[in-house]
Enzyme design. Structure first.
Site, PDB file in Angstrom:
ATOM      1  N   GLY A  31     111.949  35.485 -49.805  1.00  0.00           N
ATOM      2  CA  GLY A  31     111.240  34.669 -48.804  1.00  0.00           C
ATOM      3  C   GLY A  31     110.208  35.511 -48.072  1.00  0.00           C
ATOM      4  CG  HIS A  32     111.402  38.766 -45.552  1.00  0.00           C
ATOM      5  ND1 HIS A  32     112.736  38.973 -45.803  1.00  0.00           N
ATOM      6  CD2 HIS A  32     111.306  38.433 -44.240  1.00  0.00           C
ATOM      7  CE1 HIS A  32     113.422  38.780 -44.680  1.00  0.00           C
ATOM      8  NE2 HIS A  32     112.585  38.444 -43.730  1.00  0.00           N
ATOM      9  N   GLY A  92     107.948  32.178 -41.597  1.00  0.00           N
ATOM     10  CA  GLY A  92     108.555  31.206 -42.513  1.00  0.00           C
ATOM     11  C   GLY A  92     109.018  29.952 -41.797  1.00  0.00           C
ATOM     12  CE  LYS A  93     105.783  24.443 -43.472  1.00  0.00           C
ATOM     13  NZ  LYS A  93     105.502  23.203 -44.241  1.00  0.00           N
ATOM     14  CB  SER A 100     119.120  33.673 -44.569  1.00  0.00           C
ATOM     15  OG  SER A 100     119.622  34.335 -43.424  1.00  0.00           O
TER      16      SER A 100
END
Ligand code: PAF
Length: 276
Positions: free
Chosen positions: A33-34, A145-146, A183
């Protein structure tokens, strides 16, 4: 990639960067995600700065500040591979040389609800450190991020209300193949909990489908999802449909909506959301 441990070093490097500079603030323990945010930053700027700082101010006294995973060597390799040119990685003394006595206090209507109700002071800590990071790096664009939807909303409002000269860009949530939102805290899950964890995304998805199909009785849908989670051993903090713009309770189906959830599975608190 150049690594800056001090504000002075980061500021000096800023002067020699390209015309448009992007900042991706993180607390490290980087996942895909990052990295997706780093790639998006590459596409919208000439120079990309990532920051890694585990910010004590946004953790409650009983939260996981001490045990939060710190994986700098691995993070550094991932950032290099993603083409990030600068990493700002201060220690606590560099970031907070004196105890932080000035804070950004977001409006309670935005910061005392949802995450703020479960984690008092969390969004104040986030807004304070992000304002400081923006002042240090002075990016033209900053990406978030959303996955942390309320954080994104609060930071957008902070930038607007203080007329900060930075554009905020939102990145989509990146999910594992089974739907679990990526996460850093997923690493706390046991094998059994990891197998159970995608239920949260499945419940969000089911609610999204129901609303898109015309169901507007949000309370019924929220209660059904909450009951389903409880039946499988979760302890939900909230599972709620809100207006995207300000995360207030919608009057009906006609505004732009998002469903947000936070729930504890064993000792791990997971959050997720989906736009409707
Ligand atoms: O989303 C995070 O990782 C953190 O809240 C942030 C924005 C880096 C501030 O510490």
């Amino acid at each position: 990639m150049k690594i800056h441990a001090t504000v002075e070093s980061m500021r000096a490097a800023r002067a020699g960067m390209g015309a448009r500079v992007a900042l991706v603030p993180t607390m490290g323990n980087l996942h895909d995600g990052h990295i997706a945010l780093m790639r998006a930053a590459r596409e919208c700027a000439d120079s990309v700065v990532a920051s890694i700082f585990v910010n004590r101010l946004q953790f409650g006294p009983a939260e996981d500040f001490d045990s939060y995973p710190r994986t700098l060597e691995n993070d550094r390799a991932r950032l290099e591979a993603a083409g990030v040119e600068h990493l700002f990685a201060p220690d606590e003394t560099a970031m907070y040389p004196q105890p932080q006595r000035y804070h950004v206090d977001p409006a309670p209507t935005q910061a005392a609800i949802l995450e703020g109700a479960s984690r008092p002071g969390h969004l104040r800590g986030v807004a304070t450190v992000v304002l400081k990071l923006l002042n240090i790096v002075q990016p033209d664009v900053a990406l978030f991020g959303k996955k942390d939807y309320q954080q994104l909303m609060v930071l957008r409002n902070m930038v607007e209300q203080f007329a900060l000269p930075v554009e905020i860009v939102a990145g989509e949530t990146i999910r594992a193949a089974d739907g679990l939102a990526l996460s850093s805290r997923n690493g706390y899950l046991s094998a059994d909990e990891r197998a159970e964890a995608p239920r949260l995304a499945r419940q969000l998805n089911a609610l999204v489908k129901a609303v898109r199909a015309g169901e507007c009785d949000f309370s019924r849908l929220e209660a059904a999802a909450t009951a389903e989670l409880i039946a499988h051993g979760w302890l939900p903090d909230y599972f709620t449909v809100r207006r995207r713009i300000d995360l207030q309770i919608p009057q009906g189906c006609d505004s732009e909506l998002v469903v947000l959830a936070a729930a504890r599975l064993g000792r791990t608190r997971l959050i997720d959301n989906m736009e409707i």
